[in-house]
Motif scaffolding. Structure first.
Motif, mmCIF file in Angstrom:
data_model
loop_
_atom_site.group_PDB
_atom_site.id
_atom_site.type_symbol
_atom_site.label_atom_id
_atom_site.label_comp_id
_atom_site.label_asym_id
_atom_site.label_seq_id
_atom_site.Cartn_x
_atom_site.Cartn_y
_atom_site.Cartn_z
ATOM 1 N N VAL A 38 39.594 -14.970 -17.704
ATOM 2 C CA VAL A 38 39.883 -15.805 -16.672
ATOM 3 C C VAL A 38 41.227 -15.963 -16.081
ATOM 4 C CG1 VAL A 38 40.098 -18.334 -16.233
ATOM 5 C CG2 VAL A 38 38.119 -17.570 -17.459
ATOM 6 N N LEU A 282 36.842 -23.216 -14.172
ATOM 7 C CA LEU A 282 36.127 -21.844 -14.399
ATOM 8 C C LEU A 282 35.553 -21.956 -16.009
ATOM 9 C CD1 LEU A 282 38.225 -19.060 -13.004
ATOM 10 C CD2 LEU A 282 35.843 -19.708 -12.545
ATOM 11 N N ARG A 286 32.283 -24.630 -13.285
ATOM 12 C CA ARG A 286 32.325 -24.777 -11.902
ATOM 13 C C ARG A 286 33.235 -23.886 -11.220
ATOM 14 N NH1 ARG A 286 34.475 -30.793 -12.727
ATOM 15 N NH2 ARG A 286 34.753 -30.853 -10.656
ATOM 16 N N ARG A 287 32.358 -22.510 -10.922
ATOM 17 C CA ARG A 287 32.729 -21.367 -10.493
ATOM 18 C C ARG A 287 33.153 -21.589 -8.937
ATOM 19 N NH1 ARG A 287 29.644 -18.571 -12.539
ATOM 20 N NH2 ARG A 287 31.002 -17.098 -14.044
ATOM 21 N N SER A 288 32.424 -22.150 -8.232
ATOM 22 C CA SER A 288 32.396 -22.247 -6.779
ATOM 23 C C SER A 288 33.509 -23.025 -6.294
ATOM 24 C CB SER A 288 31.055 -22.889 -6.040
ATOM 25 O OG SER A 288 30.747 -24.192 -6.496
ATOM 26 N N ILE A 291 36.705 -21.070 -6.994
ATOM 27 C CA ILE A 291 36.798 -19.971 -5.994
ATOM 28 C C ILE A 291 37.585 -20.437 -4.802
ATOM 29 C CG2 ILE A 291 35.863 -18.506 -4.404
ATOM 30 C CD1 ILE A 291 33.845 -17.762 -6.604
ATOM 31 N N SER A 308 33.311 -13.028 -8.762
ATOM 32 C CA SER A 308 31.898 -13.784 -8.930
ATOM 33 C C SER A 308 31.116 -13.552 -9.896
ATOM 34 C CB SER A 308 31.046 -13.585 -7.690
ATOM 35 O OG SER A 308 30.764 -12.325 -7.338
ATOM 36 N N THR A 311 32.605 -13.990 -16.219
ATOM 37 C CA THR A 311 32.031 -14.646 -17.252
ATOM 38 C C THR A 311 33.209 -15.249 -18.185
ATOM 39 O OG1 THR A 311 31.725 -12.716 -18.799
ATOM 40 C CG2 THR A 311 29.621 -13.523 -17.354
#
Length: 537
Positions: A38, A282, A286-288, A291, A308, A311
């Motif tokens: 990350v 992350l 809550r990836r979106s 980003i 994207s 992991t």
């Protein structure tokens, strides 16, 4: 709140299309095409960003100015106001004596009166001039007791449910409301209760600011953004005597309103202009959202496909156990002999440092010098102390330096108790004592980071900080006792920090060595150090 586009950053982003280099295909990746972690994933996008991306972190650090005001506001609101004898030919001479700690307690009420309005201090408004030290120190002690309780109750919320931004927003807003309500206190018990509430929510501000500000910037800015927090705290400390001087003669309630209103307005800036930590988002899946924030920070709409696919690294078994049992880290610290010994020694040192660090500003009313000038000079001493720790810590031995500064603080505290007649020597001794305590404060926190492995480090540092705040709980009572006999404040401060500082000798030196991640690694290092000592003999 994480989806709200910050106006400040959006404006900066619109004018910096080339503030970073375009993301290219040679972005560092593992052999499978996925960025390794990350932190490295985020760093690959914001690592070359311009200075504009640090603005939210700087804005987050500004809250420490309001934190400093609420921490030391009792220096002015609960001070013994000047008084004079009636029919005295020299009222000014009489009132100047009160600055040195003389009180009208014991004199017939008809022979003296307050020199300022009766509402200028809680002491005069509620007739506390003859109250016991425990009663006089109750508001300040309640504030630090709230900090102590908040440290236990809210310590994990920023890591788990709320996140960094929401925790900072909640803490600042609640502290501001509690400070504003304090201005309406009808009695000493209500006043003390509201100070407890303010301390309760204030307790997480410092940690939230440090974590959020460092997670919003690239690696090359982290050290610099950390020192911004020290500047902001000093700025708030310096602004307090200026605000108190401008409102002198008015009600003490005015000072609470003057400090709470800007703090309340600042919460709006937190909501609209400060981002949530993309690292925390992350790790929470809550990836979106992460980003979108990284795009705004990096001033770029290009996010490589490898991001994207990122992991979250799998946790070790030890980390999973810690996440399932909130008290397991504390149990690990207590059950291991070497970690318990280190923690006990550090908490003892921290208690002594906290008593002087929080007690000295409150004790300035017991000096014969001008209160406003004394507080301003004390605030200014925090700046060189922070700079010394920041720039010279790589060259300083942790153990000997901490011992030297705690000893110096104790010696000059005792000098304050021994000096008679006031003057510049008295104030100089107090400033040196406070400066040494501030420097020891920074060294103790660094020492704590280096002495404990990653798996228990947060818990260990939290307990060390709690011991520091506990010293702040005790200090106001001693300050109140020192109004009648100075040795009960300055003298006790000196003895406590001097004796507690000796426990530093029980700790191993950590300068220049790496830090461990697990208890087993630290135990192996501890065993190896003992074996080396035995072979050397």
């Amino acid at each position: 709140m994480a989806d709200a586009a910050p106006l400040l950053i959006s404006s900066a982003a619109a004018n910096c299309q080339s503030c970073i280099e375009p993301i290219s295909d040679d972005t560092p990746k593992h052999s499978n095409g996925v960025l390794p972690s990350v932190d490295e994933a985020i760093e690959s996008y914001i690592g070359t960003a311009g200075a504009a991306h640090i603005l939210p972190a700087v804005l987050a650090s500004l809250v420490l100015a309001f934190d400093a005001q609420q921490t030391f506001i009792n220096v002015f609101t609960d001070a013994m106001p000047p008084w004079h004898l009636k029919n005295s030919s020299s009222a000014s001479a009489s009132s100047s004596a009160t600055a040195g700690g003389v009180s009208p307690c014991g004199l017939p009420p008809s022979t003296w009166s307050w020199s300022l309005a009766i509402h200028s201090s809680t002491v005069s408004e509620w007739s506390l001039e003859c109250a016991s030290p425990a009663v006089l120190g109750l508001p300040s002690s309640s504030f630090f007791a709230g900090c102590l309780a908040g440290g236990f109750l809210f310590a994990t919320l920023a890591d788990s449910h709320l996140g960094r931004k929401k925790m900072l927003l909640l803490s600042t807003l609640s502290m501001s409301i509690a400070a504003a309500l304090t201005a309406a206190s009808p009695s000493l018990p209500a006043y003390s209760a509201l100070r407890f509430v303010a301390g309760l929510f204030r307790s997480t501000i410092g940690t939230s600011v440090i974590v959020l500000s460092t997670e919003l910037v690239s690696r090359r800015w982290r050290d610099r953004i950390s020192i911004v927090g020290f500047f902001c705290f000093t700025l708030g400390f310096l602004s307090l005597p200026a605000m108190a001087y401008l409102s002198r003669g008015a009600s003490w309630r005015v000072l609470y309103l003057l400090t709470s209103l800007p703090s309340f307005l600042y919460t709006m800036l937190i909501y609209f202009f400060i981002e949530e930590s993309p690292r925390w988002l992350l790790l929470r899946g809550r990836r979106s959202e992460a980003i979108q924030i990284i795009k705004r920070i990096a001033c770029s709409n290009i996010i490589d496909s490898s991001f994207s696919k990122l992991t979250v690294p799998t946790h070790s078994r030890e980390e999973d156990e810690l996440s399932n049992d909130a008290f397991l880290a504390a149990k690990m610290l207590w059950e291991n002999r070497w970690s318990f010994r280190r923690l006990t020694a550090l908490m003892t040192v921290s208690f002594g440092v906290g008593m002087v660090y929080y007690g000295m500003p409150l004790n300035l009313g017991n000096l014969s010098s001008d209160l406003y000038l004394s507080v301003a000079l004390n605030a200014m001493t925090e700046l060189p102390s922070s700079l010394i720790v920041f720039f010279l810590v790589g060259r300083m031995n942790r153990r000997s330096s901490t011992l030297a500064f705690t000893t110096a603080s104790g010696v000059f505290c005792l000098a304050c108790a021994a000096i008679r007649g006031g003057g510049k020597a008295e104030l100089a001794a107090e400033l040196v004592a406070f400066f040494a305590a501030c420097t020891a404060f920074g060294l103790v926190l660094i020492f704590s980071i280096e002495l404990f492995p990653t798996c228990v480090r947060n818990t260990a540092i939290a307990m060390v900080r709690q011991a520091l705040v506990l010293g702040g709980v005790v200090a106001p009572v001693l300050v109140a006792a020192g109004r009648r006999r100075r040795v009960l404040s300055f003298g006790v401060f000196g003895l406590v920090i001097g004796c507690c500082g000796v426990f530093t000798a029980c700790l191993p030196e950590t300068r220049g060595r790496g830090i461990c991640d697990t208890m087993e690694e630290e135990e192996c290092r501890e065993s190896g150090a003992k074996l080396a000592i035995e072979e050397g003999r």
